[in-house]
Design an enzyme around this catalytic site. Sequence first.
Site, PDB file in Angstrom:
ATOM      1  N   ASN A 114       8.286  54.682  -2.772  1.00  0.00           N
ATOM      2  CA  ASN A 114       7.657  54.968  -4.052  1.00  0.00           C
ATOM      3  C   ASN A 114       6.448  55.864  -3.813  1.00  0.00           C
ATOM      4  OD1 ASN A 114       8.733  53.882  -6.529  1.00  0.00           O
ATOM      5  ND2 ASN A 114       8.474  51.855  -5.642  1.00  0.00           N
ATOM      6  N   ASP A 127       3.360  51.762  -6.832  1.00  0.00           N
ATOM      7  CA  ASP A 127       4.666  52.139  -7.369  1.00  0.00           C
ATOM      8  C   ASP A 127       4.666  53.659  -7.557  1.00  0.00           C
ATOM      9  OD1 ASP A 127       7.193  52.075  -8.599  1.00  0.00           O
ATOM     10  OD2 ASP A 127       6.731  50.283  -9.732  1.00  0.00           O
TER      11      ASP A 127
END
Length: 158
Positions: A79, A140
């Site tokens: 990510n 993320d």
Amino acid sequence: MVALRSGIYRAPVWGGELSQIVPAPYDTATMRFNDGKADPLGRFWAGTRCESRGRSDAALYCYAQGQLQYLVGDAHTANGLAFSPDLRTLYWADTSAHRIQAWDWEARANQLANPRVFHQFAPKPGDWTPADTSYVGRPDGAAIDSQGNYWCAMYEGG
């Protein structure tokens, strides 16, 4: 471009028929592509996610000129991919490890060097509940602003 479990595809229109460009370079029973984007030079990058707990087989790939290039690995959940405005630094997060890494990036040659931890977040406490605001989450998706600041969403955080 879209990265799916079975490979990288071209999607000429939203909802249209997909055309595979390159098959997945991993075992699709335990891995899948997870996060991808284009770099400022137009190449398509995609990281993978290892669906087997306790393994760090995920990697970061770059697709350009008909070739899929392996860049780095040793991650669990790819990510947070981002590129500095000066094309000198590449950032990539491993969500499961709560870590964002940075590399010196030679953009034109697409070479990475000098890996380092950009930021290490604290792990999730074993007794964590959503009411516990001391845990900030894990990195993320991410982006870089015009001044080169790295911004990331925090899964289970904010």
